[in-house]
Enzyme design. Structure first.
Site, PDB file in Angstrom:
ATOM      1  N   LYS A   1     -11.606  -0.930  -0.682  1.00 30.95           N
ATOM      2  CA  LYS A   1     -11.776   0.508  -0.786  1.00 30.95           C
ATOM      3  C   LYS A   1     -11.209   0.949  -2.128  1.00 30.95           C
ATOM      4  CE  LYS A   1      -7.777   1.387   2.281  1.00 30.95           C
ATOM      5  NZ  LYS A   1      -7.418   0.050   2.773  1.00 30.95           N
TER       6      LYS A   1
ATOM      7  N   SER B   1       0.812  -1.216   0.000  1.00 29.72           N
ATOM      8  CA  SER B   1       0.000   0.000   0.000  1.00 29.72           C
ATOM      9  C   SER B   1       0.845   1.265   0.000  1.00 29.72           C
ATOM     10  CB  SER B   1      -0.970  -0.030   1.166  1.00 29.72           C
ATOM     11  OG  SER B   1      -1.877   1.021   1.067  1.00 29.72           O
ATOM     12  N   HIS B   2       0.693   2.093   1.014  1.00 32.16           N
ATOM     13  CA  HIS B   2       1.383   3.395   1.041  1.00 32.16           C
ATOM     14  C   HIS B   2       2.788   3.303   1.623  1.00 32.16           C
ATOM     15  CE1 HIS B   2      -0.692   2.481   4.702  1.00 32.16           C
ATOM     16  NE2 HIS B   2       0.267   3.129   5.324  1.00 32.16           N
TER      17      HIS B   2
ATOM     18  N   ASP C   1      -6.103   2.271  -3.377  1.00 34.11           N
ATOM     19  CA  ASP C   1      -7.366   2.103  -2.649  1.00 34.11           C
ATOM     20  C   ASP C   1      -7.701   3.265  -1.722  1.00 34.11           C
ATOM     21  OD1 ASP C   1      -5.397   1.415  -0.854  1.00 34.11           O
ATOM     22  OD2 ASP C   1      -6.249  -0.535  -0.305  1.00 34.11           O
ATOM     23  N   ARG C   2      -6.744   4.151  -1.471  1.00 28.02           N
ATOM     24  CA  ARG C   2      -7.040   5.292  -0.602  1.00 28.02           C
ATOM     25  C   ARG C   2      -7.253   6.552  -1.418  1.00 28.02           C
ATOM     26  NH1 ARG C   2      -3.437   5.050   4.852  1.00 28.02           N
ATOM     27  NH2 ARG C   2      -3.670   2.809   5.193  1.00 28.02           N
TER      28      ARG C   2
ATOM     29  N   ASP D   1      -1.286   1.573  -3.759  1.00 30.97           N
ATOM     30  CA  ASP D   1      -2.043   0.530  -4.460  1.00 30.97           C
ATOM     31  C   ASP D   1      -3.420   0.996  -4.922  1.00 30.97           C
ATOM     32  OD1 ASP D   1      -2.821   0.644  -1.763  1.00 30.97           O
ATOM     33  OD2 ASP D   1      -3.550  -1.420  -1.785  1.00 30.97           O
TER      34      ASP D   1
ATOM     35  N   ASP E   1      -3.158   6.381  -3.023  1.00 29.81           N
ATOM     36  CA  ASP E   1      -1.975   5.797  -2.389  1.00 29.81           C
ATOM     37  C   ASP E   1      -1.274   4.789  -3.299  1.00 29.81           C
ATOM     38  OD1 ASP E   1      -3.836   3.748  -2.234  1.00 29.81           O
ATOM     39  OD2 ASP E   1      -3.069   3.018  -0.318  1.00 29.81           O
TER      40      ASP E   1
HETATM   41  C1  VG1 Z   1      -4.166   0.973   8.154  1.00 32.73           C
HETATM   42  C2  VG1 Z   1      -5.438   1.777   8.322  1.00 32.73           C
HETATM   43  C3  VG1 Z   1      -6.634   0.898   8.027  1.00 32.73           C
HETATM   44  C4  VG1 Z   1      -6.507   0.312   6.621  1.00 32.73           C
HETATM   45  C5  VG1 Z   1      -5.189  -0.430   6.499  1.00 32.73           C
HETATM   46  C6  VG1 Z   1      -4.929  -0.933   5.107  1.00 32.73           C
HETATM   47  O1  VG1 Z   1      -4.138  -0.091   9.078  1.00 32.73           O
HETATM   48  O2  VG1 Z   1      -5.525   2.314   9.619  1.00 32.73           O
HETATM   49  O3  VG1 Z   1      -7.814   1.666   8.157  1.00 32.73           O
HETATM   50  O4  VG1 Z   1      -7.556  -0.574   6.360  1.00 32.73           O
HETATM   51  O5  VG1 Z   1      -4.107   0.439   6.840  1.00 32.73           O
HETATM   52  O6  VG1 Z   1      -4.993   0.107   4.185  1.00 32.73           O
HETATM   53  P1  VG1 Z   1      -3.340  -0.028  10.464  1.00 32.73           P
HETATM   54  O7  VG1 Z   1      -3.490  -1.394  11.078  1.00 32.73           O
HETATM   55  O8  VG1 Z   1      -1.942   0.343  10.115  1.00 32.73           O
HETATM   56  O9  VG1 Z   1      -3.994   1.059  11.260  1.00 32.73           O
HETATM   57  V1  VG1 Z   1      -3.987   0.100   2.873  1.00 32.73           V
HETATM   58  O10 VG1 Z   1      -4.361   1.355   1.916  1.00 32.73           O
HETATM   59  O11 VG1 Z   1      -2.526   0.025   3.628  1.00 32.73           O
HETATM   60  O12 VG1 Z   1      -4.239  -1.419   2.088  1.00 32.73           O
HETATM   61 CO    CO Z   2      -3.673   1.115   0.092  1.00 30.24          CO
END
Ligand code: VG1
Ligand code: CO
Length: 543
Positions: free
Chosen positions: A376, A113-114, A281-282, A279, A277
């Protein structure tokens, strides 16, 4: 081509977190590390012989290598078809859609992801089930159990295949189809939103910027915004995915998306700005000099859903993760809809969407989505906003202010303390837990504490229980202080402090959130000894 079985020793650290297994690239580069995890997935998901696997990722370093490894293993394990995004690219929401559209058995999404990318940064892998959504906890627990006992994996002795040309190749008994990563997704977006109205908006002098942050959304945003919708060339910034995301941190928030933030707060700012972000999804949504909190964004999309053709038949219900503000709850109440509160992570929304109980879902962490996929979806949220702006013909700020006036404003902020010592981070949460009995009835930040707990969720569809999902301090007036540890980091611990306070007096709805929450911030530190225990005098990131 011959199949072989390779003997291996297991690893004890392959526990999937909030969103799959995320580790430093160097960890994934250990011999058999990736193979062990992939075989553990294949050993835990039932009988997929003769079925289709979807495969793609956010394009970060190690993506291409991992795809070659996984394809050979998928062929040796009995999949009959693999659908792979061209160049190994599939955004997370696009992968979810491809799984659903082509009725695949499931998919492997390669992304952290990010989290930053590159040889010294992070890599990740996540399994999504046939509904297109992240594997539920029962499955991730079975995968983790398998990683601890695994002693062999199956693969095919074969050459790498080209990922760059659209078309089909045979890999042993498995057919590999390289697909356009954008086309199916772009069609889906067109079916949900009023592209004519958005095209007219963009042609009529409305200006916007989209920051893809050198990550996966670039090709999607360029094709849809600049291609299908006619936004001017250059609307999409940083639109070519790079293996190291340009050395940046593709997290669309006010801290990391600073290029875009600078543009949106300049004197000649465009009308609308958005970022996605790593990937895809954000999303972060900005107006001219104005930031929309993700929690408000969910509430506003719900309240204005009828603007978008795909949602004109009405929405079934709304779900939000527990730390997300209650702004959406107020909309749900006014619209007579059910509202669900789930633990953090998109995997908890899947059952509710499959059962038809909710249409829109959101998280405070810049995640919004709907039942069009089971992830998302960053660009979806941007298009939804554009559709609303095209119909309502008002500025982002005007739409948000009007929303607060009608429903009240949930002042909201998240403070992240990154890279904290793990034991100290645990101690912060424990310090609050130790006061669960004494806090209720006390006055903190001028508000009466009504209850404290460790959030626990019982899935209304399958009855599964997830406990210890965040430490909550709840107030009689609806305010909340929440502490959680991140489940996506790869080094040390990240403490997330979530703060929320409700304001229904429209004269007091236009303060800076940090000022409005100042007394809550002090109280949160007092009860948790956060700063003292973590050794930090301020958060790493404030959103
Ligand atoms: C974080 C966010 C959560 C989100 C997850 C994956 O998790 O708080 O809301 O679903 O990332 O998003 P955590 O456990 O670090 O709080 V992504 O865009 O990284 O796939
Ligand atoms: Co993401």
């Amino acid at each position: 081509m011959s199949a072989s079985v390779i003997a291996v020793r297991s690893f004890d650290d392959q526990k999937p977190g909030t969103s799959g297994l995320r580790k430093k690239v160097k960890v994934f580069q250990q011999a058999n590390y990736l193979e062990n995890f992939v075989q553990s997935v294949f050993d835990s998901i039932g009988d997929f012989s003769g079925q289709t696997l979807v495969l793609g990722g956010d394009g970060r370093f190690y993506n291409r290598h991992a795809i070659q490894v996984i394809l050979k293993m998928a062929a040796a394990n009995g999949f009959s078809r693999a659908l792979v995004g061209q160049g190994g690219i599939l955004s997370t929401p696009a992968a979810s859609h491809v799984i659903r559209k082509y009725k695949a058995y499931g998919g492997l999404i390669l992304s952290a992801s990010h989290n930053p990318a590159g040889p010294d940064e992070d890599f990740g892998i996540k399994y999504n089930i046939g509904n297109g959504g992240p594997a539920p906890e029962g499955v991730t627990e079975a995968i983790f159990a398998r990683t601890k006992s695994i002693n062999e994996y199956r693969t095919l002795e074969a050459n790498d295949i080209s990922l760059d040309g659209i078309g089909a190749t045979q890999l042993g008994e498995m057919r590999v189809e390289i697909i356009d990563p954008v086309a199916d997704y772009a069609d889906l977006m067109q079916s949900l939103f009023d592209f004519d109205a958005i095209r007219a908006l963009l042609a009529g002098g409305f200006s916007m910027k989209f920051d893809a942050m050198h990550a996966v959304t670039g090709p999607y945003a360029t094709r849809i915004l600049e291609g299908d919708l006619g936004a001017s060339a250059g609307t999409v910034m940083n639109g070519i995915p790079k293996e190291d995301f340009g050395g940046g941190h593709p997290d669309p928030n006010l801290t990391y998306a600073h290029d875009l933030v600078e543009i949106m707060y300049a004197d000649d700012a465009p009308d609308f700005g958005a970022a996605s972000d790593g990937d895809g999804d954000r999303n972060m949504v900005l107006g001219n000099g104005f930031f929309v909190t993700p929690s408000d964004s969910l509430a506003i999309l719900a309240a204005n859903a009828e603007c978008a053709p795909g949602y004109q038949g009405g929405i079934a219900g709304i779900a939000r993760s527990m730390p997300t503000s209650a702004a959406a709850d107020r909309v749900a109440e006014a619209m007579g809809l059910d509202c669900f509160e789930t633990p953090t992570g998109w995997k908890f929304f899947g059952n509710l969407m499959d059962a038809g109980k909710v249409t829109l879902c959101g998280e405070e962490s810049f995640g919004t989505g709907s039942n069009h996929v089971r992830e998302k979806d960053g660009l979806w949220a941007v298009l939804f906003w554009l559709n609303i702006l095209a119909v309502r013909k008002a500025s982002v700020e005007a739409i948000v202010s009007e929303h607060w006036q009608k429903f009240g404003r949930n002042y909201y902020s998240r403070h992240d303390y990154e890279g904290v010592d793990s034991a100290a981070a645990e101690q912060v949460l424990q310090t609050v837990r130790d006061q669960f009995a004494s806090l209720p009835g006390q006055i903190l930040a001028g508000r009466i504490v009504s209850a404290c707990d460790d959030f626990s969720y019982c899935d209304p569809i399958d009855g599964s229980v997830s406990s210890k999902q965040g430490v909550r301090v709840l107030f009689e007036d609806g305010s909340r202080i929440i502490f959680r540890l991140s489940g996506t980091g790869t080094s040390g611990a990240t403490i997330r402090l979530y703060l929320e306070s409700f304001e229904d007096d429209s004269a007091r709805q236009h303060m800076d959130a940090q000022d409005a929450l100042a007394d809550m911030i002090v109280a949160a530190n007092d009860i948790s000894k956060l700063r003292e225990l973590s050794g930090r005098d301020r958060p790493t990131v404030i959103t």
